[in-house]
Design a protein around this motif. Structure first.
Motif, short mmCIF file in Angstrom:
data_model
loop_
_atom_site.label_atom_id
_atom_site.label_comp_id
_atom_site.label_asym_id
_atom_site.label_seq_id
_atom_site.Cartn_x
_atom_site.Cartn_y
_atom_site.Cartn_z
N PRO A 1 5.56 -14.06 10.72
CA PRO A 1 5.52 -12.70 11.27
C PRO A 1 5.17 -12.66 12.76
N LYS A 2 4.23 -13.49 13.18
CA LYS A 2 3.87 -13.52 14.60
C LYS A 2 5.04 -14.01 15.44
N TYR A 3 5.77 -14.98 14.93
CA TYR A 3 6.93 -15.51 15.65
C TYR A 3 7.99 -14.43 15.81
N PHE A 4 8.29 -13.72 14.71
CA PHE A 4 9.32 -12.69 14.77
C PHE A 4 8.89 -11.50 15.64
N GLU A 5 7.61 -11.15 15.62
CA GLU A 5 7.12 -10.08 16.50
C GLU A 5 7.27 -10.49 17.96
N HIS A 6 6.98 -11.74 18.26
CA HIS A 6 7.12 -12.24 19.63
C HIS A 6 8.58 -12.20 20.06
N GLN A 7 9.48 -12.61 19.18
CA GLN A 7 10.91 -12.58 19.50
C GLN A 7 11.37 -11.14 19.75
N GLN A 8 10.92 -10.19 18.90
CA GLN A 8 11.32 -8.79 19.06
C GLN A 8 10.78 -8.22 20.36
N ALA A 9 9.55 -8.55 20.69
CA ALA A 9 8.96 -8.07 21.95
C ALA A 9 9.76 -8.60 23.14
N GLY A 10 10.22 -9.82 23.04
CA GLY A 10 11.05 -10.38 24.11
C GLY A 10 12.37 -9.64 24.25
N ARG A 11 12.99 -9.31 23.11
CA ARG A 11 14.25 -8.55 23.15
C ARG A 11 14.01 -7.15 23.71
N ASP A 12 12.92 -6.52 23.29
CA ASP A 12 12.64 -5.15 23.73
C ASP A 12 12.36 -5.08 25.23
N ASN A 13 12.01 -6.19 25.83
CA ASN A 13 11.70 -6.22 27.26
C ASN A 13 12.93 -6.50 28.12
N THR A 14 14.09 -6.67 27.50
CA THR A 14 15.30 -6.94 28.27
C THR A 14 15.82 -5.67 28.92
N THR A 15 16.66 -5.85 29.92
CA THR A 15 17.28 -4.72 30.61
C THR A 15 18.14 -3.90 29.65
#
Length: 96
Positions: A32-46
């Motif tokens: 879950p922590k890994y997937f949350e980190h991945q989603q946060a990275g996507r959400d921070n894209t332009t």
């Protein structure tokens, strides 16, 4: 003292099951922590930022003219971008 073959098999099976439970628990804790980190990275894209901006534009247009169709087309375009880029859904709660 020599263990019988059956007893050796049982011990090996028990150790294997124990190892699988440990590995499963680690995956359950870390994934879950890994997937949350991945989603946060996507959400921070332009691309995701442009989705959120378009969603806010649609909301503003809706507040000005709820009977109009322009807000709906903007909202549909924003939803298409959200799905296309894998962004988290924009949350409007608390805004009024």
């Amino acid at each position: 003292m020599q263990l019988s073959k059956k007893l050796k098999k049982i011990i090996i099976i028990i150790c294997f099951i124990f190892l699988m439970v440990i590995v499963g628990g680690l995956i359950y804790a870390v994934a879950p922590k890994y997937f949350e980190h991945q989603q946060a990275g996507r959400d921070n894209t332009t691309k995701c930022k442009s989705y959120r901006a378009l969603e806010q534009i649609a909301v503003s247009i809706y507040r000005e003219d709820p009977e109009g169709s322009e807000w709906f087309s903007k909202a549909k375009e924003a939803e298409t971008r959200r799905k296309q880029y894998g962004c988290s859904q924009f949350n409007l709660k608390g805004e009024d």
